[in-house]
Scaffold this motif. Structure first.
Motif, PDB file in Angstrom:
ATOM      1  N   LYS A  57       0.858  -1.191   0.000  1.00 10.89           N
ATOM      2  CA  LYS A  57       0.000   0.000   0.000  1.00 10.89           C
ATOM      3  C   LYS A  57       0.896   1.243   0.000  1.00 10.89           C
ATOM      4  CE  LYS A  57      -3.540  -2.732   0.792  1.00 10.89           C
ATOM      5  NZ  LYS A  57      -4.799  -2.948   1.203  1.00 10.89           N
ATOM      6  N   LYS A  58       0.413   2.299  -0.583  1.00 13.24           N
ATOM      7  CA  LYS A  58       1.205   3.516  -0.735  1.00 13.24           C
ATOM      8  C   LYS A  58       1.791   4.004   0.587  1.00 13.24           C
ATOM      9  CE  LYS A  58       1.062   8.242  -2.484  1.00 13.24           C
ATOM     10  NZ  LYS A  58       0.264   9.294  -3.078  1.00 13.24           N
ATOM     11  N   GLU A  59       0.974   4.027   1.625  1.00 13.01           N
ATOM     12  CA  GLU A  59       1.421   4.540   2.920  1.00 13.01           C
ATOM     13  C   GLU A  59       2.584   3.711   3.470  1.00 13.01           C
ATOM     14  OE1 GLU A  59      -1.843   3.634   2.248  1.00 13.01           O
ATOM     15  OE2 GLU A  59      -2.458   5.678   1.766  1.00 13.01           O
ATOM     16  N   ALA A  60       2.490   2.396   3.363  1.00  8.95           N
ATOM     17  CA  ALA A  60       3.557   1.524   3.861  1.00  8.95           C
ATOM     18  C   ALA A  60       4.809   1.648   3.000  1.00  8.95           C
ATOM     19  CB  ALA A  60       3.082   0.073   3.906  1.00  8.95           C
ATOM     20  N   LEU A  61       4.629   1.718   1.692  1.00 14.04           N
ATOM     21  CA  LEU A  61       5.785   1.888   0.807  1.00 14.04           C
ATOM     22  C   LEU A  61       6.515   3.187   1.121  1.00 14.04           C
ATOM     23  CD1 LEU A  61       4.296   0.665  -2.599  1.00 14.04           C
ATOM     24  CD2 LEU A  61       5.936  -0.543  -1.143  1.00 14.04           C
ATOM     25  N   GLU A  62       5.749   4.246   1.359  1.00 12.44           N
ATOM     26  CA  GLU A  62       6.363   5.532   1.728  1.00 12.44           C
ATOM     27  C   GLU A  62       7.066   5.425   3.078  1.00 12.44           C
ATOM     28  OE1 GLU A  62       3.508   8.758  -0.557  1.00 12.44           O
ATOM     29  OE2 GLU A  62       2.899   8.080   1.440  1.00 12.44           O
ATOM     30  N   ALA A 107      -0.844   3.637  -6.072  1.00 15.56           N
ATOM     31  CA  ALA A 107      -1.409   4.968  -6.292  1.00 15.56           C
ATOM     32  C   ALA A 107      -2.937   4.913  -6.362  1.00 15.56           C
ATOM     33  CB  ALA A 107      -0.840   5.586  -7.568  1.00 15.56           C
ATOM     34  N   LYS A 108      -3.468   3.789  -6.826  1.00 13.67           N
ATOM     35  CA  LYS A 108      -4.927   3.603  -6.943  1.00 13.67           C
ATOM     36  C   LYS A 108      -5.537   2.987  -5.683  1.00 13.67           C
ATOM     37  CE  LYS A 108      -4.899   2.777 -11.929  1.00 13.67           C
ATOM     38  NZ  LYS A 108      -5.104   1.755 -12.963  1.00 13.67           N
ATOM     39  N   GLY A 109      -4.719   2.725  -4.684  1.00 10.53           N
ATOM     40  CA  GLY A 109      -5.221   2.085  -3.473  1.00 10.53           C
ATOM     41  C   GLY A 109      -5.550   0.610  -3.664  1.00 10.53           C
ATOM     42  N   TRP A 110      -4.890  -0.019  -4.636  1.00  9.41           N
ATOM     43  CA  TRP A 110      -5.126  -1.422  -4.960  1.00  9.41           C
ATOM     44  C   TRP A 110      -6.592  -1.695  -5.238  1.00  9.41           C
ATOM     45  CZ3 TRP A 110      -1.408  -4.938  -6.166  1.00  9.41           C
ATOM     46  CH2 TRP A 110      -0.106  -4.545  -5.923  1.00  9.41           C
ATOM     47  N   ALA A 111      -7.256  -0.719  -5.858  1.00  9.92           N
ATOM     48  CA  ALA A 111      -8.675  -0.870  -6.194  1.00  9.92           C
ATOM     49  C   ALA A 111      -8.883  -1.515  -7.546  1.00  9.92           C
ATOM     50  CB  ALA A 111      -9.349   0.507  -6.171  1.00  9.92           C
ATOM     51  N   GLY A 112      -7.818  -1.794  -8.265  1.00  7.19           N
ATOM     52  CA  GLY A 112      -7.972  -2.470  -9.544  1.00  7.19           C
ATOM     53  C   GLY A 112      -7.522  -1.698 -10.651  1.00  7.19           C
TER      54      GLY A 112
END
Length: 112
Positions: A57-62, A107-112
């Protein structure tokens, strides 16, 4: 004199452009395929079944300094902790594509 300088500039510009390496765009569809075949078992939907806090997820990657294609490429190539290295198993193109796919999905929140 001005025309001569303009010609020299035009020739120099053409040479510079022709000698600059071309950056190929990553293929997200191929990245999705590579992810599905090699990463999804542990990282389905951007999660992490081994270390729950170290998701894609973006937050964890950051948070962990991994929110760049270069960082993801390095991790995929070399592995770390429980994650195996895929440098000998996947081509450079596949690794680049899966890194782009992970960045796109994050970037899309893993929404697809």
């Amino acid at each position: 004199m001005k025309k001569l300088l303009m010609r020299i500039f035009a020739i120099a510009s053409a040479l510079f452009v022709s000698l600059t390496p071309v950056a190929f765009a990553a293929n997200l569809a191929n990245g999705a395929k590579v992810f599905s075949g090699n990463c999804a078992a542990c990282h389905m939907g951007g999660g992490n079944v081994v270390m729950a806090n170290k998701t894609l997820k973006k937050e964890a990657l950051e948070q962990y300094g991994m929110y760049s294609e270069e960082a993801i490429i390095y991790q995929v190539q070399h592995g770390k902790n429980a994650m195996p290295a895929f440098g000998g198993r996947l081509t450079e193109e596949q690794i680049r594509d899966v890194a782009a796919y992970v960045m796109d999905q994050a970037a899309k929140g893993w929404a697809g």
